[in-house]
Design a protein around this motif. Sequence first.
Motif, short mmCIF file in Angstrom:
data_model
loop_
_atom_site.label_atom_id
_atom_site.label_comp_id
_atom_site.label_asym_id
_atom_site.label_seq_id
_atom_site.Cartn_x
_atom_site.Cartn_y
_atom_site.Cartn_z
N GLU A 1 0.86 -1.17 0.00
CA GLU A 1 0.00 0.00 0.00
C GLU A 1 0.90 1.22 0.00
N SER B 1 -4.71 1.49 6.83
CA SER B 1 -4.54 0.76 5.57
C SER B 1 -5.77 -0.07 5.19
N GLU B 2 -5.86 -0.35 3.90
CA GLU B 2 -6.90 -1.24 3.38
C GLU B 2 -6.74 -2.64 3.98
N HIS C 1 -8.26 -2.71 7.48
CA HIS C 1 -9.73 -2.65 7.41
C HIS C 1 -10.32 -3.94 6.85
N ALA C 2 -9.64 -4.55 5.87
CA ALA C 2 -10.14 -5.81 5.31
C ALA C 2 -10.09 -6.93 6.35
#
Length: 129
Positions: free
Chosen positions: A71, A87-88, A91-92
């Motif tokens: 990222e 960060s994605e 969250h994922a």
Amino acid sequence: MPVPTVDKLRSVAEEFYNIWNCPNCVGAIGGKHVRIRCPKDSGSMFFNYKKFFSVILQGVADAKYRFINIEVGGYGKQSDGGTFQASELYHAVTAGKLKLPGPATLPQTNVMAPCVLIGDEASLFCRSF
């Protein structure tokens, strides 16, 4: 980059154990400041503790140093832990959108342990998944 599958992460964990004797590890995470020119009207958002403007590259690597997740674009002023929390990937995982291998027994024990990301003290704020 493709989203790692449960099977891929199991394979990564197996490699970490076989190569580094680190069980249940699905990746090594770290951040790197990439020097940039000060973006117009950004204030101090990109100015880091090293006294230059940067964006942060956060990477997760497997046991053979290959990226399995990256990222780019964290603000230079963010800590590695803050970058991870924004960060994605974070969250994922916390939303259950990135499926992780379930807990597994530690080698030569009956102790069940979750999968983990390893990193230096700046990269993570002590969390298992």
